[in-house]
Design an enzyme around this catalytic site. Structure first.
Site, short mmCIF file in Angstrom:
data_model
loop_
_atom_site.label_atom_id
_atom_site.label_comp_id
_atom_site.label_asym_id
_atom_site.label_seq_id
_atom_site.Cartn_x
_atom_site.Cartn_y
_atom_site.Cartn_z
NE ARG A 185 -3.50 -2.15 2.35
CZ ARG A 185 -4.16 -3.46 1.86
NH1 ARG A 185 -2.91 -3.91 2.41
NH2 ARG A 185 -4.87 -4.04 1.99
CG HIS A 236 -1.10 -5.12 -4.04
ND1 HIS A 236 0.21 -5.67 -3.62
CD2 HIS A 236 -1.58 -6.16 -4.09
CE1 HIS A 236 0.42 -6.40 -2.48
NE2 HIS A 236 -0.83 -7.08 -2.43
CG HIS A 256 -0.21 -11.80 -3.91
ND1 HIS A 256 -1.09 -12.58 -3.38
CD2 HIS A 256 0.26 -10.20 -4.05
CE1 HIS A 256 -1.52 -11.57 -2.56
NE2 HIS A 256 -1.02 -10.57 -2.55
CG ASP A 278 -1.94 -8.12 5.22
OD1 ASP A 278 -1.26 -8.35 3.89
OD2 ASP A 278 -3.05 -7.28 4.92
CD GLU A 318 2.14 -10.39 -0.72
OE1 GLU A 318 2.78 -9.12 -0.92
OE2 GLU A 318 1.20 -10.69 0.45
#
Ligand code: FUC
Length: 347
Positions: A81, A106, A180, A251, A313
């Site tokens: 982000r 993304h 991803h 996350d 990622e």
């Protein structure tokens, strides 16, 4: 080694989507689409030699276009982000698409995950490779610079997939690419990955605001974010921890050890499948598929549950222009952005 090509359908715009399957001498394979550079399947054996696909995906292009939570794609121009969807380089301020609340996620609405890439195939004695090329024009999705991007997927006879990223620009810009893929090493996508064991060589992680943009850096010690000794992903995921409660799971970017290799190990005890990830990148964002649910049906048949896959990622610090606690990084003309991450599957 060889590469098998097949038609995967046509996009809404009428572009032909081709699936390239890189097959090694043992019959294990990685499939890649020219749409989004998506890894569509990775077929690897368990301890008894039973071959299963270990990444979430779809078997048709319509689902990828209409309902994909970034399954397997090349993610960018910037992974993660960008706060308020804006950033500055020197005196110049750029505005990106707000595709995640007030933020850019993304790379925006029509980013690299939805791009048709040009493909070059190479087959050598122990390696099959596809190189994907795309020239992203100046101000595409709001980013400066004509950026020439090459992403290469190399699959070898030791069941190692190596993804290398190269980009050059004609104007100073930002770039932060990743893949991803959602891994579920059981190969049974009706299950979740909470029973997978994860180890991450990271002493620190990045704390997030409620909108999931970076806010602070914290030690992992004495927190559920301590994966320095392998533990199951589920072990601490439901702990009463403010960071985990932001979206009911992990996350978060973990800041990787710069010396230890591999930095990330994911293992599924029951099948014996194991994935070791080695990277030259600074961080890994570990995303435990918190937004997955039955609206996503893997390969047309399996409705997913929350945490049906885990994304690992690898990337530079997300939003390094706006997050003042990390060194900001830009790509300048006549420099090259170069980074490599390898995924080694064993059983
Ligand atoms: C990950 C996460 C996000 C998002 C997306 C689909 O990378 O960081 O929160 O949901 O993927």
């Amino acid at each position: 080694m060889n590469i098998v090509k097949g038609c995967f359908g046509k996009t809404k715009k009428g572009e032909t989507v081709t699936k390239y399957t890189l097959v090694n001498d043992h019959g294990y394979s990685v499939s890649v689409l020219n749409y989004g550079g998506i890894i569509n399947e990775i077929l690897v054996p368990d301890r008894h030699g039973i071959i299963k696909n270990v990444v979430l995906g779809y078997n048709n292009i319509v689902d990828y276009e209409e309902n994909a939570p970034y399954f397997g794609c090349i993610t960018g121009r910037t992974a993660g982000r960008i706060k308020d969807a804006t950033f500055s380089i020197g005196e110049d301020t750029y505005v990106l698409g707000k595709n995640d609340g007030n933020n850019n996620l993304h790379g925006g609405f029509n980013a690299l995950d939805k791009t048709i890439w040009n493909i070059t195939e190479v087959v050598e004695k122990d390696v099959a490779m596809v190189s994907l090329n795309y020239m992203s024009p100046h101000l595409e999705e709001g980013y400066p610079g004509n950026v020439d991007i090459i992403v290469s997927y190399k699959w070898d006879n030791t069941n190692q997939l190596s993804i290398s990223y190269r980009a050059t620009t004609d104007q100073e810009t930002i770039i932060n690419l990743t893949n991803h893929s959602y891994f579920n090493l059981s190969g049974d996508f009706s299950t979740d990955i909470l029973d997978h064991t994860l180890q991450i060589e990271a002493d620190r992680f990045i704390q997030l605001r409620k909108d999931l943009t970076p806010e602070d850096i914290s030690e992992v010690k004495d927190t559920p974010f301590d994966f320095r000794v392998a533990k199951t992903i589920g072990q601490d995921i439901n702990e009463n921890n403010r960071q985990l409660m932001i979206e009911n799971g992990y996350d978060h970017p973990f800041i990787l050890d710069s010396i230890k290799r591999p930095q990330i190990t994911l293992a599924h005890e029951r099948s014996g499948r194991k994935l070791s990830i080695t990277t030259d990148e600074t961080c890994v964002v570990c995303y435990t598929g918190n937004f997955l649910n039955a609206k996503f049906k893997a390969y047309d048949e399996v409705p997913l549950k929350k945490s049906a896959g885990v994304c690992l990622e690898t990337q530079y610090y997300p939003d390094s222009q706006n997050f003042k606690l990390v060194p900001s990084k830009t790509l300048k003309p006549y420099e090259a952005y170069l980074t490599v991450t390898s995924y080694h599957f064993t059983n």
